[in-house]
Write an enzyme that holds these catalytic residues in place. Sequence first.
Site, PDB file in Angstrom:
ATOM      1  N   ASP A  74      28.552  30.619  44.761  1.00  0.00           N
ATOM      2  CA  ASP A  74      29.603  29.615  44.952  1.00  0.00           C
ATOM      3  C   ASP A  74      29.532  28.928  46.308  1.00  0.00           C
ATOM      4  O   ASP A  74      28.827  29.373  47.214  1.00  0.00           O
ATOM      5  CB  ASP A  74      30.985  30.266  44.765  1.00  0.00           C
ATOM      6  CG  ASP A  74      31.052  31.685  45.322  1.00  0.00           C
ATOM      7  OD1 ASP A  74      30.335  31.994  46.273  1.00  0.00           O
ATOM      8  OD2 ASP A  74      31.827  32.492  44.785  1.00  0.00           O
ATOM      9  N   ASN A  86      42.248  40.140  43.111  1.00  0.00           N
ATOM     10  CA  ASN A  86      42.842  39.719  41.837  1.00  0.00           C
ATOM     11  C   ASN A  86      41.843  39.824  40.682  1.00  0.00           C
ATOM     12  O   ASN A  86      42.097  39.329  39.590  1.00  0.00           O
ATOM     13  CB  ASN A  86      43.383  38.284  41.943  1.00  0.00           C
ATOM     14  CG  ASN A  86      42.278  37.265  42.195  1.00  0.00           C
ATOM     15  OD1 ASN A  86      41.094  37.604  42.230  1.00  0.00           O
ATOM     16  ND2 ASN A  86      42.643  36.007  42.359  1.00  0.00           N
ATOM     17  N   HIS A 114      38.726  38.549  40.603  1.00  0.00           N
ATOM     18  CA  HIS A 114      37.762  37.465  40.414  1.00  0.00           C
ATOM     19  C   HIS A 114      36.334  37.929  40.711  1.00  0.00           C
ATOM     20  O   HIS A 114      36.115  38.839  41.511  1.00  0.00           O
ATOM     21  CB  HIS A 114      38.136  36.205  41.209  1.00  0.00           C
ATOM     22  CG  HIS A 114      37.961  36.281  42.690  1.00  0.00           C
ATOM     23  ND1 HIS A 114      38.807  35.647  43.568  1.00  0.00           N
ATOM     24  CD2 HIS A 114      37.028  36.888  43.480  1.00  0.00           C
ATOM     25  CE1 HIS A 114      38.407  35.857  44.809  1.00  0.00           C
ATOM     26  NE2 HIS A 114      37.321  36.617  44.780  1.00  0.00           N
ATOM     27  N   GLU A 157      38.620  32.684  38.862  1.00  0.00           N
ATOM     28  CA  GLU A 157      39.946  33.236  39.081  1.00  0.00           C
ATOM     29  C   GLU A 157      40.552  33.695  37.743  1.00  0.00           C
ATOM     30  O   GLU A 157      40.039  33.343  36.675  1.00  0.00           O
ATOM     31  CB  GLU A 157      40.843  32.153  39.712  1.00  0.00           C
ATOM     32  CG  GLU A 157      40.372  31.682  41.093  1.00  0.00           C
ATOM     33  CD  GLU A 157      40.687  32.684  42.214  1.00  0.00           C
ATOM     34  OE1 GLU A 157      40.637  33.905  41.980  1.00  0.00           O
ATOM     35  OE2 GLU A 157      40.972  32.231  43.332  1.00  0.00           O
TER      36      GLU A 157
HETATM   37  C1  F6R Z   1      31.677  35.353  47.306  1.00  0.00           C
HETATM   38  C2  F6R Z   1      32.374  35.575  46.044  1.00  0.00           C
HETATM   39  C3  F6R Z   1      33.644  36.340  45.942  1.00  0.00           C
HETATM   40  C4  F6R Z   1      33.691  37.581  46.830  1.00  0.00           C
HETATM   41  C5  F6R Z   1      35.052  38.249  46.708  1.00  0.00           C
HETATM   42  C6  F6R Z   1      35.174  39.442  47.627  1.00  0.00           C
HETATM   43  O1  F6R Z   1      30.489  34.612  47.111  1.00  0.00           O
HETATM   44  O2  F6R Z   1      31.908  35.078  45.074  1.00  0.00           O
HETATM   45  O3  F6R Z   1      33.857  36.712  44.609  1.00  0.00           O
HETATM   46  O4  F6R Z   1      32.677  38.466  46.455  1.00  0.00           O
HETATM   47  O5  F6R Z   1      36.051  37.333  47.006  1.00  0.00           O
HETATM   48  O6  F6R Z   1      35.170  39.004  48.951  1.00  0.00           O
HETATM   49  P1  F6R Z   1      35.178  40.045  50.155  1.00  0.00           P
HETATM   50  O7  F6R Z   1      33.910  40.802  50.065  1.00  0.00           O
HETATM   51  O8  F6R Z   1      35.249  39.192  51.387  1.00  0.00           O
HETATM   52  O9  F6R Z   1      36.364  40.897  49.951  1.00  0.00           O
END
Ligand code: F6R
Length: 259
Positions: A67, A136, A138, A143
Site C-alpha cells: 500500500d 481493527n 485490517h 479496512e
Molecule cells: C502496512 C500495512 C498495515 C500494517 C498494519 C500494522 O503496509 O499494510 O496493514 O501492517 O497497520 O501496522 P503496525 O505494524 O505499525 O502496527
Amino acid sequence: MKVLIFDTAERAAECVAQQVIAQVQGKADSVLGLATGGTMLPIYELLVSANKNKQVSFSQASSFNLDEYVGLNPDHPCSYHKFMRDIFFSKTDFDVARAHLPHGNTGDPEAESEDYENLVLGAGGIDLQLLGIGENGHIGFNEPTSSFRSLTRIKTLTKSTIDANRRFFEAPAEPPKYAITMGIETILRGKMIAVLATGKNKSGAVATMVEGAMGAYCPATALQLHRHTTVVLDQAAASELKMRDYYFQVHPDGKDALV
Ligand code: F6R
C-alpha cells in the site's frame, strides 16, 4: 493456519526474517510482497544484516508493497516509498527497478490501482507475502467490511487506523485519509503468506483472525481461506487465543518453524 508462538517479539521477527531469507536463497528471483509499519522494522533490520553478511542476496528479487497513501509523493518523509528506501532497499543490494509500490500522488489513483493489480499479476504472482495486522483486523489497508474479493483500489482509512498512523507524522501534519491498497483477493493469491503480530494491542485482532468467524468485519479472517498462511506471534499477541496450548503443542516454541 499454522500458528507459531515465541516468547519474545524479537524471536518472532527472526522467524519471519528467516522465512524470507530461505525463500530468496531457494529462488533468487523470488517475488516478495512487502509490508510497512512498526511491526516490520525488526524484520528489515535482520534482512539488512543477512544481506551485509552475504547470507542472502536480493539482487535478482522483485517486490510489491501492499500500500501507499493517496496524495503523498515518493519523497514525502512519511510515504511508504521513503520508508522502504530508507530501511531496506538503500541498505541492501535490492535492485530498486524491481521494487514496486503503488504511486499515491498520481492524478488518477483509480487507474493507478488497476495498473498496480496488473503489474502484480504480470510478475507471475507473489511467492511470499508479508503481512502485519491492524488493531481493527485490517490487512494491507483493507479496512473492516472490505470485500474478500477486492482487488487493488483506494480505501478510506478508519479513524482507528488514522490514529494509529499519527505516530509517524509530526504534528501539525495529519496522516492521510485515503490509501491505495492491494485487495484481499490480491493478497490471497500469494503462494505463501507470513503474518507477524506482536504486542498486547494486537491480541484481539489476532484471536479473531485465527479463531473467529470469517467475515468482512475482520478482514484478516479471510486468511483462513488460504492454504499456506503462517501466523507468527509473541506471547502478548497470542494472549487471547483460546487454543494457545494446542498451537504450542503442535509447534513448541515455534520449533516447526518456517525454514
Ligand atoms: C502496512 C500495512 C498495515 C500494517 C498494519 C500494522 O503496509 O499494510 O496493514 O501492517 O497497520 O501496522 P503496525 O505494524 O505499525 O502496527
